[in-house]
Motif scaffolding. Structure first.
Motif, PDB file in Angstrom:
ATOM      1  N   GLN A 197       0.832  -1.202   0.000  1.00 49.34           N
ATOM      2  CA  GLN A 197       0.000   0.000   0.000  1.00 49.34           C
ATOM      3  C   GLN A 197       0.870   1.256   0.000  1.00 49.34           C
ATOM      4  O   GLN A 197       0.592   2.222  -0.712  1.00 49.34           O
ATOM      5  N   GLY A 198       1.945   1.235   0.788  1.00 44.51           N
ATOM      6  CA  GLY A 198       2.868   2.361   0.780  1.00 44.51           C
ATOM      7  C   GLY A 198       3.555   2.531  -0.564  1.00 44.51           C
ATOM      8  O   GLY A 198       3.729   3.648  -1.052  1.00 44.51           O
ATOM      9  N   ALA A 199       3.975   1.409  -1.185  1.00 42.48           N
ATOM     10  CA  ALA A 199       4.621   1.493  -2.492  1.00 42.48           C
ATOM     11  C   ALA A 199       3.686   2.082  -3.546  1.00 42.48           C
ATOM     12  O   ALA A 199       4.108   2.879  -4.402  1.00 42.48           O
ATOM     13  N   LEU A 200       2.411   1.697  -3.500  1.00 42.77           N
ATOM     14  CA  LEU A 200       1.431   2.291  -4.426  1.00 42.77           C
ATOM     15  C   LEU A 200       1.338   3.806  -4.200  1.00 42.77           C
ATOM     16  O   LEU A 200       1.256   4.583  -5.160  1.00 42.77           O
ATOM     17  N   GLY A 201       1.361   4.218  -2.925  1.00 38.02           N
ATOM     18  CA  GLY A 201       1.357   5.648  -2.641  1.00 38.02           C
ATOM     19  C   GLY A 201       2.605   6.333  -3.169  1.00 38.02           C
ATOM     20  O   GLY A 201       2.539   7.467  -3.656  1.00 38.02           O
ATOM     21  N   GLY A 202       3.756   5.636  -3.092  1.00 37.93           N
ATOM     22  CA  GLY A 202       4.981   6.205  -3.661  1.00 37.93           C
ATOM     23  C   GLY A 202       4.880   6.403  -5.165  1.00 37.93           C
ATOM     24  O   GLY A 202       5.362   7.404  -5.704  1.00 37.93           O
ATOM     25  N   LEU A 203       4.241   5.451  -5.853  1.00 38.49           N
ATOM     26  CA  LEU A 203       4.044   5.606  -7.301  1.00 38.49           C
ATOM     27  C   LEU A 203       3.121   6.786  -7.607  1.00 38.49           C
ATOM     28  O   LEU A 203       3.345   7.527  -8.573  1.00 38.49           O
ATOM     29  N   VAL A 204       2.092   6.949  -6.776  1.00 36.88           N
ATOM     30  CA  VAL A 204       1.217   8.117  -6.950  1.00 36.88           C
ATOM     31  C   VAL A 204       1.994   9.410  -6.722  1.00 36.88           C
ATOM     32  O   VAL A 204       1.820  10.398  -7.448  1.00 36.88           O
ATOM     33  N   ALA A 205       2.890   9.412  -5.722  1.00 38.01           N
ATOM     34  CA  ALA A 205       3.716  10.593  -5.465  1.00 38.01           C
ATOM     35  C   ALA A 205       4.604  10.914  -6.665  1.00 38.01           C
ATOM     36  O   ALA A 205       4.744  12.081  -7.053  1.00 38.01           O
ATOM     37  N   LEU A 206       5.196   9.882  -7.268  1.00 40.11           N
ATOM     38  CA  LEU A 206       6.025  10.100  -8.461  1.00 40.11           C
ATOM     39  C   LEU A 206       5.203  10.698  -9.596  1.00 40.11           C
ATOM     40  O   LEU A 206       5.653  11.616 -10.298  1.00 40.11           O
ATOM     41  N   ILE A 248      11.919   7.411  -3.330  1.00 42.36           N
ATOM     42  CA  ILE A 248      10.562   7.801  -2.924  1.00 42.36           C
ATOM     43  C   ILE A 248       9.685   6.579  -2.724  1.00 42.36           C
ATOM     44  O   ILE A 248       8.965   6.451  -1.719  1.00 42.36           O
ATOM     45  N   VAL A 249       9.727   5.639  -3.677  1.00 47.41           N
ATOM     46  CA  VAL A 249       8.901   4.436  -3.566  1.00 47.41           C
ATOM     47  C   VAL A 249       9.344   3.593  -2.366  1.00 47.41           C
ATOM     48  O   VAL A 249       8.513   3.073  -1.604  1.00 47.41           O
ATOM     49  N   ALA A 250      10.665   3.469  -2.184  1.00 46.93           N
ATOM     50  CA  ALA A 250      11.161   2.671  -1.064  1.00 46.93           C
ATOM     51  C   ALA A 250      10.788   3.314   0.273  1.00 46.93           C
ATOM     52  O   ALA A 250      10.424   2.614   1.232  1.00 46.93           O
ATOM     53  N   PHE A 251      10.878   4.644   0.354  1.00 49.04           N
ATOM     54  CA  PHE A 251      10.517   5.331   1.595  1.00 49.04           C
ATOM     55  C   PHE A 251       9.029   5.154   1.895  1.00 49.04           C
ATOM     56  O   PHE A 251       8.640   4.912   3.043  1.00 49.04           O
ATOM     57  N   ALA A 252       8.193   5.253   0.860  1.00 52.46           N
ATOM     58  CA  ALA A 252       6.758   5.063   1.056  1.00 52.46           C
ATOM     59  C   ALA A 252       6.454   3.630   1.491  1.00 52.46           C
ATOM     60  O   ALA A 252       5.626   3.397   2.383  1.00 52.46           O
ATOM     61  N   ALA A 253       7.128   2.660   0.869  1.00 54.96           N
ATOM     62  CA  ALA A 253       6.918   1.263   1.259  1.00 54.96           C
ATOM     63  C   ALA A 253       7.366   1.029   2.697  1.00 54.96           C
ATOM     64  O   ALA A 253       6.711   0.291   3.452  1.00 54.96           O
TER      65      ALA A 253
END
Length: 298
Positions: A228-237, A275-280
């Motif tokens: 779920q966090g990784a998906l949020g990181g992709l949205v952030a990108l 960014i994706v790793a931090f969100a995950a």
């Protein structure tokens, strides 16, 4: 090893099924995480681009090394040999006193200089260091000031110090914002996992009766939070990329007014991966805290 991979693969599949089973909730959670992370991510990217733009407008900082008026060809050659042996220098060029006088006359000071009988300007070397670290400028100036036949060393690093100070302040503010928003996202994931545990408490109880261990039960929740966090990181990108596309033309037009050629750049692959790793990680952290808090009482 194979058993470990199998268990984690099974947990990933289980977490993906949970995410796909509630697409609206998954989308909203990803949007919350993505929009929140796009603020510090976009801010940090903006600071990097501002630094690049400022360097393009102000030019490369230099060090001017002025020689004594009585310095001869042998002394100039000795100083040039020292400059060649200085690894911190990217380049240098010699400006003779006659050339310096011609440059002053071309700049509109010919009437002032016309009344002088002798050329008052010294020979000089203009140096370009490899980096723009203000501390490096000061160390080089201190060392060169002690060289024979060097009258004065002038630094062109005041604006570099100001730029570094402003960028340092901006990065500190962005990191503080990232910490605050990261804490909020951990809380969001914490509550999401708590609701997942409450809705699956009967399933968890049956699994325990069948001999399932706590690590086996926890593993899908960890992956659920991480994915779920990784998906949020992709949205952030995606949000940052859209912001870069929207601001690219206005920023380029602003740079042209200063005579600079500049294009607003987006995050490279390393920044995107971070960014994706931090969100995950934030999603996993929220899930881990929630699981350890609520699974023990389920």
């Amino acid at each position: 090893m194979m058993n470990w991979l199998y268990l984690h693969g099974r947990a990933i599949v289980h977490a993906l099924r949970r995410l796909l089973a509630q697409p609206l909730g998954t989308l909203l959670s990803a949007l919350v995480v993505g929009i929140a992370l796009s603020l510090p991510g976009g801010g940090y990217l903006l600071l990097d681009n501002v630094a690049t733009l400022a360097r393009g407008v102000s030019g490369t900082p230099e060090i001017s090394l002025f020689l004594d008026m009585d310095a001869g060809a042998a002394e100039r050659a000795a100083i040039e040999q020292r400059l060649k042996a200085t690894p911190a220098l990217a380049s240098y060029r010699f400006v003779s006193r006659d050339e310096a006088l011609r440059q002053l006359e071309a700049s509109g000071l010919g009437d002032v200089l016309g009344g002088l009988t002798d050329n008052p300007l010294p020979d000089a070397f203009v140096l370009a260091p490899r980096t723009e670290d203000p501390a490096l400028f000061e160390r080089m100036a201190e060392d060169m000031q002690a060289w024979p036949k060097v009258a004065q060393v002038q630094l062109d690093s005041a604006w570099v110090k100001r730029l570094h100070a402003l960028l340092g302040l901006g990065r500190s503010a962005v990191l503080m914002l990232a910490g605050l928003l990261g804490f909020a996202l951990v809380i969001v994931t914490f509550n999401t996992i708590r609701l997942q545990i409450l809705t699956q408490r009967q399933e968890i109880a049956v699994s325990r009766l069948l001999g399932a261990t706590d690590p086996f039960i926890r593993r899908p929740f960890y992956w659920f939070g991480g994915l779920q966090g990784a998906l949020g990181g992709l949205v952030a990108l995606g949000t940052v990329w859209l912001g870069v596309r929207a601001l690219s033309a206005p920023v380029t037009a602003l740079a042209e007014t200063y005579g600079a050629v500049f294009t607003l750049g987006g995050p490279d692959w390393r920044a995107a991966l971070a960014i994706v790793a931090f969100a995950a990680f934030l999603g996993w952290l929220g899930a881990a805290i929630s699981v350890r808090r609520h699974l023990a009482v389920t």
